[in-house]
Scaffold this motif. Structure first.
Motif, PDB file in Angstrom:
ATOM      1  N   GLY A 184       0.804  -1.221   0.000  1.00  0.00           N
ATOM      2  CA  GLY A 184       0.000   0.000   0.000  1.00  0.00           C
ATOM      3  C   GLY A 184       0.835   1.267   0.000  1.00  0.00           C
ATOM      4  N   THR A 185       2.147   1.123  -0.121  1.00  0.00           N
ATOM      5  CA  THR A 185       3.021   2.306  -0.192  1.00  0.00           C
ATOM      6  C   THR A 185       2.910   2.931  -1.587  1.00  0.00           C
ATOM      7  N   SER A 326       0.391   2.767   5.193  1.00  0.00           N
ATOM      8  CA  SER A 326      -0.397   2.905   3.969  1.00  0.00           C
ATOM      9  C   SER A 326      -1.596   3.803   4.208  1.00  0.00           C
TER      10      SER A 326
END
Ligand code: PLP
Length: 398
Positions: A184-185, A326
């Motif tokens: 989710g970065t 994230s």
């Protein structure tokens, strides 16, 4: 013949089974909201990439039916022969306008897009610079190209700069996910573009998880970085998939008109494959309108993301289960050991909640995790149930 390798598959599958091979489950039908009917049960699912909850949208379903009435269900051929329908043509113009780039090319799937376009762009003697956490299809496309591959540490721009500086290749291609699918970065797009400018490189950005959810009106990660309709985008080839937030199937690449024309001519997975059926393009045209118009879906999704993060941060204090940094719909919960992550997945499933456990080699050793994916189709009560169940499990399974 003795000891044929063809006889080894049952034993090899048995080995996979020992290591908990991934099971495929038949989903019988969606069951309203974010629920799926699987194995005779209704499950609350946090496993789909249908981030805006569009896959069941009635207007899109109707558009697909109308498309089938007009064009039939199959395209009948390669886009370069007879498969390129008027619906697919119209969709390409809409896609280019949607992301603010000169031209777009529509593919039947994202995986084959990346596997095909990278070898069309670079070859032997050229160089590719690839983020360590890139998606499998970027990795496979890079290998297939026969260009030299330089892997740089995840979102580490110093490492990338160093690699670019020391390459003498004339054609340099930087490839990166815009939102990384297991963490989710997010990639720093302006900084990547600045490096590409400095080293005369092209940036291929895979926005599978940003298209529809990031940027004004969901126009994606480039727009989110302020690069919508911007002259500075000559150095970027934008790729996104249409089976995730857009709720249908397929993918597209967009960018400079000459570059896109080159890809149309030279991408083997485009030329030598049957074009996507027009009924999908019909549904996607509506999807683009819904994405732009229905801002409430993104607002609601962002609210759920914040709710999950604050709820878990408070409830998991003192536990070694950790959320990653994230702020996207992908909210991985790091558990650590493989068997523990599986036990949590299993315990959730027994309570009717479906969250997939992701283990090495998909992610690094020791970082087995639950990949929680949120969707605008979830209600606040769904997220609260997940939070409470995880907190309870973190105490009982420690
Ligand atoms: C899902 C995904 C793809 C593949 O797209 P499909 O249309 O599912 O084939 C490519 N890149 C990334 C980053 C993805 O997450």
């Amino acid at each position: 013949m003795t000891n044929s390798w063809l006889d080894e598959f049952p034993a090899r599958i048995e080995e996979l089974d020992q290591a908990h091979l991934r099971r495929r489950r038949a989903v019988v039908a969606p069951d309203g909201g974010a629920r799926l009917r699987v194995d005779g049960r209704s499950m609350l699912a946090f496993c789909s990439n249908d981030y805006l909850g569009l896959s069941q949208h009635p207007e899109m379903v109707q558009a697909a039916c109308d498309g089938a009435q007009t064009f039939g269900v199959g395209s009948g051929g390669s886009p370069l022969v007879s498969g390129h329908s008027a619906a697919n043509e119209a969709l390409e113009h809409e896609l280019a306008a949607f992301v603010g780039l000169p031209r777009a090319l529509y593919f039947y799937a994202g995986f084959s897009t990346n596997v095909g376009i990278i070898p069309a762009l670079v070859g032997a003697g050229d160089a590719i610079f690839s983020d360590a956490l890139n998606h499998a299809c970027l990795i496979d496309g890079a290998r297939l190209s026969r260009a030299q591959i330089h892997r740089y540490a995840h979102i580490d721009l110093d490492s990338l700069d160093h690699e670019l500086k020391h390459s003498s290749a004339r054609r340099k291609l930087v490839i990166s996910d815009a939102v990384f699918s297991m963490d989710g970065t997010c990639a720093d797009i302006p900084a990547l573009l600045a490096l590409c400018e400095r080293h005369d490189a092209l940036l291929l950005l895979d926005d599978a998880h940003g298209f529809g959810v990031r940027g004004p009106q969901g126009r994606g990660s480039l727009a989110d970085a302020g690069l919508y309709d911007d002259q500075g985008t000559r150095r970027v080839l934008y790729m996104a998939t249409l089976g995730k937030a857009a709720g249908v199937a397929g993918a597209f690449v967009a960018g400079d008109a000459a570059l896109v024309e080159w890809l149309l001519q030279k991408t083997r997975s485009y030329t030598f494959a049957t074009a996507a059926p027009a009924l999908l393009a019909s549904a996607l045209s509506i999807s683009l309108r819904v994405i732009a118009k229905e801002d409430w879906r993104r607002s609601h999704l962002n609210l759920l993301i914040a709710r999950l993060r604050s709820g878990l941060a408070a409830g998991l204090q003192g536990s070694d289960w950790q959320l990653t940094e994230s702020h996207t719909a992908i909210q991985p919960l790091l558990i650590g050991a493989n068997d523990k992550a599986l036990a949590v997945m299993q315990a959730l499933r027994e309570q009717g909640i479906w969250v997939p456990a992701i283990r090495p080699p998909t992610v690094q050793e020791g970082t087995a995790r639950l990949r929680i994916a949120l969707s605008a189709a979830h209600g606040e009560a769904d997220v609260d149930l997940l939070i409470e169940t995880l907190i309870t499990l973190s105490r009982s399974l420690r």
